[in-house]
Design a protein around this motif. Structure first.
Motif: not given
Length: 432
Positions: A116-122, A141-149, A152-157, A172-174
């Protein structure tokens, strides 16, 4: 009937009010000068008596007040006797994707399917999460939000933590695609009558071959006719061209070596190891491959009976000494990400210097995720995302944040937790 309606409306208003996040601060305009504080730049440099100039949300200069005669500009804020840090960065989190683990309706961290590389957690990021709000009083004050499972889980931002919605939050999106590397050993399923110990994973080579095949097919798709749209293949293009990272979640020594070989074989420009539990055993190989590492959450138990009890605390220094660019992660946790400054601080008891520990959650984290042009250090040209603490922000007793800014906006440090703290402090301080 009218009275009953009034009650329903009052209950609704109470619910919304009690669960709403602090209102995001308004855009910062004009000039601000922070004066007198000890500035921890985030790159190893410390200015004991600093002048920090901010204009329209950006840092315009950071100077030593003892050696400069520059005039103070705009609103002057005296922070003498306090410490100022770049906003801490929490990596490898599900922050904003999960609110309450026990309530499935509040989870949006994974999708069905293996690739699922096309799935964007953002897209699922909840900027009004009460968990997001709870990060800020610790300087996160800043975080990386990461998909799971999946494989290929997806794309973080990358997001800043004072926003109305996900669009406002994005820094930074993606920033990269997340791949879960297969294990060469598997634990037996005791509930199916199998030996609960470890045994070789007979499918390991096939699993790796499937990943390689997906990469090969993605390359072919992006190099050829894209008239027949394939979203997963198309989503790999930025990573394959070096404009996004490929974050590979991997722990075992053999698996790490296989990932380094995979990088060369498949010609992947930017790979980052996430977790890398056995990375300390092959630190020189990781350094030679110029592959950064995002460590697992420090408060993790040893995985094997013969592992040192303090293995999670020592591996950061081992990797850094070998020349690896290292940052701290949160192993996909969300609410515990608020403790990342204390995880970094604990590493100083195991040989790591304070400055190197600070880099793990500031400049190193920004470099790895590609946001170092705007975040990670207190330097001219970067966002004024910073906070002021009365003491050492890597220590639980010293981390006492008195003010914080996100892109120059002074943000609220009130949360549901601080409200409860004040409420019960008042209760137990009463004398009756």
């Amino acid at each position: 009937m009218k009275e009953l309606k009034r009650i329903y409306i009052l209950l609704l208003l109470f619910t919304v009010t009690s669960w709403a996040q602090q209102t995001p601060a308004i855009k910062q305009t004009g000039e601000i000068t922070l004066t007198g504080g000890t500035a921890h730049i985030g790159n190893g440099e410390v200015i004991e008596n600093s002048l920090i100039f901010i204009k329209d949300g950006k840092i315009t200069d950071v100077l030593d007040a003892t050696t400069t005669k520059r005039a103070l500009l705009g609103e002057v804020i005296d922070i003498s006797g306090q410490h100022v840090y770049p906003g801490f960065i929490a990596l490898d989190t599900t922050l904003g994707l999960v609110e309450i683990e026990a309530v499935r309706a509040t989870e949006d961290q994974d999708e069905i399917g293996e690739y699922n590389p096309h799935v964007q957690a953002i897209i699922a990021y909840n900027a009004e999460s009460k968990v997001v709000e709870s990060m800020r009083p610790n300087g996160v004050l800043i975080a990386q939000t990461v998909p799971q499972g999946g494989t290929i889980s997806g794309t973080s931002s990358m997001v800043q933590l004072d926003a109305w919605n996900w669009e406002d939050a994005v820094i930074e999106r993606g920033d990269g695609i997340h791949l879960n590397w297969p294990n060469s050993f598997r634990r037996g399923r005791w509930w199916m009558g199998e030996d609960p110990g470890y045994s070789p994973n007979k499918n390991y080579k096939d699993d790796v071959a499937d990943i390689e095949a997906f990469i090969t097919q993605s390359k072919a798709y992006n190099a050829g006719d894209e008239s027949l749209k394939n979203l997963p293949y198309a989503a790999m293009q930025k990573m394959l061209s070096g404009n996004e990272n490929l974050y590979i979640h991997v722990d075992g020594e053999k698996e790490i070596m296989d990932v380094l070989a995979f990088k060369e074989k498949m010609n992947i420009p930017n790979i980052v190891l996430v977790g890398a539990y056995r990375g300390y055993k092959v630190a020189d190989k990781i350094a030679a491959a110029k592959v950064p590492v995002i460590l697992a959450r420090v408060h993790s138990l040893p995985e094997a009976d013969d592992d040192d009890y303090d293995i999670s605390y020592k591996m950061g220094k081992t990797l850094i000494d070998a020349g690896v660019l290292v940052a701290l992660g949160n192993s996909g946790e969300f609410w515990q990400a608020r403790n990342i400054p204390f995880y970094a601080g604990e590493l100083t008891a195991f040989g790591l210097s304070f400055d190197d520990a600070l880099k793990l959650i500031t400049s190193n984290a920004a470099k790895i995720t590609g946001i170092d042009k705007t975040a990670g250090t207190l330097e001219a040209g970067k966002d004024a995302t910073l906070f002021v603490s009365t003491g050492n922000a890597l220590e639980m007793m010293g981390n006492n944040v008195t003010r914080a800014m996100v892109q120059g906006r002074e943000i609220s440090l009130e949360t549901h937790q601080t409200e409860l703290w004040k409420r019960y402090m008042e209760k137990y301080s009463r004398t009756e």
